[in-house]
Scaffold this motif. Structure first.
Motif, PDB file in Angstrom:
ATOM      1  N   ARG A  19       0.827  -1.208   0.000  1.00  0.00           N
ATOM      2  CA  ARG A  19       0.000   0.000   0.000  1.00  0.00           C
ATOM      3  C   ARG A  19       0.858   1.253   0.000  1.00  0.00           C
ATOM      4  NH1 ARG A  19      -3.370  -3.035   3.480  1.00  0.00           N
ATOM      5  NH2 ARG A  19      -2.763  -1.902   5.356  1.00  0.00           N
ATOM      6  N   LEU A  20       1.971   1.233   0.698  1.00  0.00           N
ATOM      7  CA  LEU A  20       2.874   2.383   0.669  1.00  0.00           C
ATOM      8  C   LEU A  20       3.470   2.575  -0.724  1.00  0.00           C
ATOM      9  CD1 LEU A  20       4.738   1.968   4.081  1.00  0.00           C
ATOM     10  CD2 LEU A  20       3.138   3.792   3.449  1.00  0.00           C
ATOM     11  N   LEU A  21       3.859   1.476  -1.363  1.00  0.00           N
ATOM     12  CA  LEU A  21       4.410   1.570  -2.706  1.00  0.00           C
ATOM     13  C   LEU A  21       3.372   2.055  -3.707  1.00  0.00           C
ATOM     14  CD1 LEU A  21       6.524  -1.657  -2.487  1.00  0.00           C
ATOM     15  CD2 LEU A  21       7.463   0.567  -3.144  1.00  0.00           C
ATOM     16  N   ALA A  22       2.096   1.784  -3.430  1.00  0.00           N
ATOM     17  CA  ALA A  22       1.025   2.250  -4.308  1.00  0.00           C
ATOM     18  C   ALA A  22       0.700   3.718  -4.081  1.00  0.00           C
ATOM     19  CB  ALA A  22      -0.230   1.411  -4.098  1.00  0.00           C
ATOM     20  N   ALA A  23       1.121   4.265  -2.948  1.00  0.00           N
ATOM     21  CA  ALA A  23       0.782   5.646  -2.619  1.00  0.00           C
ATOM     22  C   ALA A  23       1.932   6.619  -2.839  1.00  0.00           C
ATOM     23  CB  ALA A  23       0.322   5.727  -1.163  1.00  0.00           C
ATOM     24  N   LEU A  24       3.165   6.134  -2.780  1.00  0.00           N
ATOM     25  CA  LEU A  24       4.341   7.013  -2.838  1.00  0.00           C
ATOM     26  C   LEU A  24       4.937   7.000  -4.244  1.00  0.00           C
ATOM     27  CD1 LEU A  24       5.989   5.934   0.535  1.00  0.00           C
ATOM     28  CD2 LEU A  24       4.476   7.891   0.113  1.00  0.00           C
ATOM     29  N   THR A  29       9.379  -3.083 -13.612  1.00  0.00           N
ATOM     30  CA  THR A  29       9.277  -3.122 -15.070  1.00  0.00           C
ATOM     31  C   THR A  29       7.948  -2.593 -15.597  1.00  0.00           C
ATOM     32  OG1 THR A  29       8.597  -5.451 -14.888  1.00  0.00           O
ATOM     33  CG2 THR A  29      10.921  -5.015 -15.347  1.00  0.00           C
ATOM     34  N   SER A  30       7.078  -2.091 -14.715  1.00  0.00           N
ATOM     35  CA  SER A  30       5.819  -1.524 -15.199  1.00  0.00           C
ATOM     36  C   SER A  30       5.290  -0.518 -14.196  1.00  0.00           C
ATOM     37  CB  SER A  30       4.783  -2.619 -15.461  1.00  0.00           C
ATOM     38  OG  SER A  30       4.558  -3.396 -14.310  1.00  0.00           O
ATOM     39  N   TRP A  31       4.605   0.491 -14.710  1.00  0.00           N
ATOM     40  CA  TRP A  31       4.125   1.586 -13.878  1.00  0.00           C
ATOM     41  C   TRP A  31       2.759   2.068 -14.352  1.00  0.00           C
ATOM     42  CZ3 TRP A  31       8.775   1.095 -16.195  1.00  0.00           C
ATOM     43  CH2 TRP A  31       9.913   1.010 -15.383  1.00  0.00           C
ATOM     44  N   ARG A  32       1.953   2.543 -13.416  1.00  0.00           N
ATOM     45  CA  ARG A  32       0.820   3.383 -13.716  1.00  0.00           C
ATOM     46  C   ARG A  32       1.328   4.819 -13.729  1.00  0.00           C
ATOM     47  NH1 ARG A  32      -3.657   1.104 -15.955  1.00  0.00           N
ATOM     48  NH2 ARG A  32      -4.001  -0.950 -15.028  1.00  0.00           N
ATOM     49  N   VAL A  33       1.174   5.483 -14.848  1.00  0.00           N
ATOM     50  CA  VAL A  33       1.737   6.823 -15.020  1.00  0.00           C
ATOM     51  C   VAL A  33       0.593   7.823 -15.109  1.00  0.00           C
ATOM     52  CG1 VAL A  33       3.271   8.284 -16.387  1.00  0.00           C
ATOM     53  CG2 VAL A  33       3.655   5.804 -16.304  1.00  0.00           C
ATOM     54  N   ARG A  87       4.770   8.359 -11.190  1.00  0.00           N
ATOM     55  CA  ARG A  87       4.693   6.936 -11.538  1.00  0.00           C
ATOM     56  C   ARG A  87       4.516   6.112 -10.271  1.00  0.00           C
ATOM     57  NH1 ARG A  87       9.583   4.830 -14.876  1.00  0.00           N
ATOM     58  NH2 ARG A  87      10.786   5.767 -13.175  1.00  0.00           N
ATOM     59  N   ILE A  88       3.650   5.106 -10.368  1.00  0.00           N
ATOM     60  CA  ILE A  88       3.437   4.136  -9.298  1.00  0.00           C
ATOM     61  C   ILE A  88       3.671   2.750  -9.889  1.00  0.00           C
ATOM     62  CG2 ILE A  88       1.740   3.090  -7.762  1.00  0.00           C
ATOM     63  CD1 ILE A  88       2.607   5.849  -6.864  1.00  0.00           C
TER      64      ILE A  88
END
Length: 572
Positions: free
Chosen positions: A227-232, A404-408, A427-428
């Motif tokens: 969840r932290l990686l999805a928010a930061l 290797t992939s991001w929501r930008v 980017r997340i």
């Protein structure tokens, strides 16, 4: 792995036949768990430095629920290990341990017990009965026999122990905390520790620290790292996890990695269970922790703390309990990014700024005191080589899976003078963002999925709007060929981008156009150029001129766009 064969050297029935160093005294380290064994391995070398009068052997006690990994740790460290049963056949001069829960054979030799964390901070299950006990307290038999000595790090712990267990009266020795002294001595090398982890001055390292048990951070919120990686934002933050060795021992590395799979795919630095945590803590900017010792060490070093959990097994009146009352708490259902940023503000630390003074007495003297105690118990004069000193820790590299992939998410602000636009980019990691609904698009805001050509999740690879080549091309002619092949193989892809080197990038579009994007900073791959081109395309802006790119809150950088070929007949 098991050790059953008795040692013949440096202890054993005929050890004198095989020794090189005669050894005037024998020190046995009782090794029961990884965390307690690690603590001895970290402080003993400085205390016994260059003294061949003391022979050290490690006795492996396999009875703990957390014994897994102890033998591997000892063998990797080059220690001589004997089975626990051999203790009955030798006559050690001193037993040293950082595990209070040991059943030693009868004898007269003294036993020095070091805390394996910060003092006596919490209640833990008692392996001898269906109850809890104070962590760090040895069995009554050792206290009643007058053999046990308990090392403390602060005078308040004497009163605490006496109140909790009167039999501990007069059995404490004020030593200090060698681990904290070593951390404090290493602070000047913090930039080197950050560099070893790939954390530059423009990024913040958030360390998630979890002790063991159901009230720990991972016990209550196992999905918090993801969840932290999805928010930061990925370009501003890195996230590491320091997990108590008892979790590794109880559940195994395979299970732990499965439980943290999404976070690991999103770039989580999972810190090995022995030694490396100290380097990562030194490099940190924020500790998201619980009532474990690592959180307290971080606060004592001056790191901001955000509590993701705090168990009721914390002992009232201790430094850890004071930290629990004053440090801010993380709301798992709230805006994690906003809470992290608030915890980083200096004013958030006011309530627990003095926690080190409640935990550690006279920092910097622990090794001197420990050596004096140890040699007195061994009945040897201290070495004449001068007092032991804490040495700065060496930086440690912690491997992580490449993201290797991001929501930008991009935001386009057109300049009033018509000279282009400012493009904001965040980017997340897609692995962490999975299951998190993106914010709805609004005027000027655009979201897309980007991945590299090394993405292994086929669902992401097939649905990505932008594909990035991981390696720069060796020759200019290779770039158009790679772009065409990538777009042909991935029908859902709208753009393919590749770095040419020296800040030059090519972004090929499905409509046949190729955009050359030039940046002043050549340290990055094609992801920034591709984000600008995609944002311009979605906003309907001409793919030419100078755009200003703002990554998270960093200063703007110019990206010069030029269409290389517009007629669709080739990519030039």
């Amino acid at each position: 792995m098991h050790t059953e064969r008795p040692l013949r050297v440096p202890v054993g029935r005929d050890a004198e036949r095989w020794r090189t160093f005669p050894g005037e005294r024998t020190l046995v380290v009782a090794a029961r768990t990884v965390v307690s064994t690690t603590r001895v391995l970290e402080c003993l070398p400085a205390v016994l430095r260059d003294d061949s009068r003391v022979s050290v052997v490690f006795a492996y006690d396999p009875t703990s629920a957390f014994n897994d990994g102890v033998l591997d740790l000892l063998h990797d460290s080059g220690c001589r290990v004997m089975p626990w049963s051999q203790l009955d056949d030798i006559s050690p001069d001193l037993v040293l341990t950082a595990s209070e829960n040991v059943d030693l054979p009868e004898g007269t030799c003294p036993v020095l017990v070091l805390p394996h964390g910060v003092g006596f901070q919490k209640y833990v299950p008692d392996s001898r009965a269906d109850r809890v006990r104070l962590s760090g307290l040895v069995p009554d038999a050792l206290l009643e026999a007058g053999r046990a000595w308990l090392a403390t790090s602060h005078p308040d712990q004497d009163e605490q122990l006496l109140a909790a267990h009167p039999k501990a009266a007069s059995r404490t020795l004020l030593v200090g905390d060698p681990c904290f002294d070593e951390l404090a001595a290493s602070v000047p090398l913090r930039p080197a520790h950050r560099a070893a982890l790939g954390v530059g001055d423009d990024r913040r390292l958030v360390v998630v620290s979890s002790t063991w048990g159901p009230t720990s951070l991972l016990g209550e919120h196992p999905g918090l790292p993801a969840r932290l990686l999805a928010a930061l934002p990925h370009d501003t933050y890195r996230v590491a996890a320091i997990v108590h060795p008892n979790v590794w021992a109880a559940h195994g590395s395979w299970q732990l990695r499965r439980n943290l799979a999404a976070a690991l795919d999103a770039g989580l630095l999972l810190v090995p269970p022995a030694h490396a945590w100290r380097s990562v803590l030194l490099a940190s900017d924020l500790v998201v922790g619980d009532h474990g010792s690592v959180t307290l060490y971080g606060a004592a070093l001056g790191r901001p703390v955000l509590l993701g959990a705090f168990g009721s097994d914390s002992v009232p009146g201790t430094a850890a309990e004071v930290l629990g009352r004053h440090a801010p708490r993380l709301d798992p259902g709230g805006d994690a990014r906003r809470q992290v940023e608030a915890a980083l503000e200096p004013t958030a630390r006011a309530g627990y700024a003095g926690v080190a003074e409640r935990a550690f007495s006279e920092p910097g003297r622990a090794l001197v005191r420990l050596r004096a105690v140890l040699y007195e118990l061994l009945r040897l004069p201290e070495p004449s080589s001068g007092p032991p000193r804490a040495r700065a820790l060496a930086p440690v590299r912690v491997p992580a899976e490449p993201v290797t992939s991001w929501r930008v998410r991009t935001r386009v602000e057109v300049r009033d003078d018509g000279s282009g636009a400012v493009v904001g980019m965040e980017r997340i990691p897609a692995a962490a963002a999975a299951g998190h609904r993106p914010e709805p698009e609004s005027p000027g805001f655009f979201d897309h999925l980007a991945c590299t050509d090394e993405e292994r999740d086929l669902r992401i690879a097939e649905s990505a709007s932008v594909v990035l080549r991981t390696a720069p091309v060796a020759a200019g002619a290779d770039a158009p060929r790679w772009i065409d092949a990538t777009l042909a193989a991935r029908p859902g892809c709208l753009a393919a981008a590749v770095a040419l080197g020296a800040g030059r990038h090519l972004v090929g579009l499905r409509d046949g156009r190729t955009v050359e994007a030039a940046t002043a900073d050549g340290a990055h791959g094609p992801e920034r150029a591709a984000a600008v081109v995609y944002a311009y395309l979605r906003a309907g802006l001409p793919l030419a001129g100078t755009a200003s790119l703002r990554v998270d809150a960093r200063p703007e950088e110019d990206v010069v766009l030029r269409v290389r070929a517009e007629d669709g007949t080739g990519r030039g």
